[in-house]
Design a protein around this motif. Sequence first.
Motif, short mmCIF file in Angstrom:
data_model
loop_
_atom_site.label_atom_id
_atom_site.label_comp_id
_atom_site.label_asym_id
_atom_site.label_seq_id
_atom_site.Cartn_x
_atom_site.Cartn_y
_atom_site.Cartn_z
N HIS A 1 -61.41 93.28 98.27
CA HIS A 1 -60.40 93.74 99.22
C HIS A 1 -60.43 92.88 100.45
N ARG A 2 -59.37 92.89 101.20
CA ARG A 2 -59.28 92.13 102.43
C ARG A 2 -60.17 92.78 103.47
N PRO A 3 -61.39 92.23 103.70
CA PRO A 3 -62.28 92.84 104.69
C PRO A 3 -61.79 92.57 106.11
N ARG A 4 -62.07 93.49 107.01
CA ARG A 4 -61.67 93.31 108.41
C ARG A 4 -62.73 92.52 109.17
N ARG A 5 -63.99 92.70 108.81
CA ARG A 5 -65.07 91.98 109.48
C ARG A 5 -66.13 91.60 108.45
N LEU A 6 -66.85 90.53 108.72
CA LEU A 6 -67.98 90.20 107.89
C LEU A 6 -69.07 91.24 108.13
N PRO A 7 -69.71 91.68 107.08
CA PRO A 7 -70.80 92.64 107.29
C PRO A 7 -71.88 92.06 108.19
N ALA A 8 -72.47 92.92 109.00
CA ALA A 8 -73.49 92.47 109.94
C ALA A 8 -74.63 91.75 109.23
N MET B 1 -63.40 87.41 105.84
CA MET B 1 -63.02 86.50 104.77
C MET B 1 -61.57 86.65 104.36
N ALA B 2 -60.76 87.30 105.18
CA ALA B 2 -59.34 87.48 104.85
C ALA B 2 -58.66 86.16 104.51
N PRO B 3 -58.93 85.05 105.21
CA PRO B 3 -58.28 83.79 104.81
C PRO B 3 -58.62 83.38 103.38
N LEU B 4 -59.85 83.67 102.95
CA LEU B 4 -60.24 83.29 101.59
C LEU B 4 -59.48 84.11 100.54
N VAL B 5 -59.16 85.35 100.88
CA VAL B 5 -58.36 86.19 99.98
C VAL B 5 -57.00 85.52 99.75
N ASP B 6 -56.41 85.01 100.81
CA ASP B 6 -55.11 84.35 100.70
C ASP B 6 -55.20 83.00 99.98
N LEU B 7 -56.32 82.31 100.09
CA LEU B 7 -56.47 80.97 99.51
C LEU B 7 -56.98 80.98 98.07
#
Length: 160
Positions: free
Chosen positions: A6-13, A140-146
Amino acid sequence: MTSFRHRPRRLPALVLLIAAAGCTTADDGAPVAVPSPDAKAAGLCRNLDSALPPTVDGLEREDPSPASKLTAGWGNPVIILRCGVERPAEMDDPAADGVEVDGVGWQLLRQDDGGFRFTTALREAYVEVTIPAERADGGMAPLVDLAPAVKKAIPEGIAS
């Protein structure tokens, strides 16, 4: 590898804490180094350029200079994609962090400035995506698109 579907909003800590340090991103407006791959990888990269989406993470495509089929960019500060890069030395580190995004494996390197550099793994050409610190909140949202373009244009395998 960790799998993200899924399109994550933030990288996990945890990912942020264990990610290795990397290089810094190019300054806004600064030229981007164009890779010099072999003929096979260059052909794959030209195919990737044709398959890339017009927007990444909601940002319009704004390619860096110099113009090349081996580089692409989105937004400002710019998310940079470079195709045909050399295999990163950090891939030799068994403790290197990696992620899988929609079927594409990426090595993750946290940069000194808080941005990220991702490089594809197990593809016939190495593709590098640099996300500047100002855009790191998107994870990683950009990677989802790429990922669909990478899967379409760069076959699975080992880059030479």
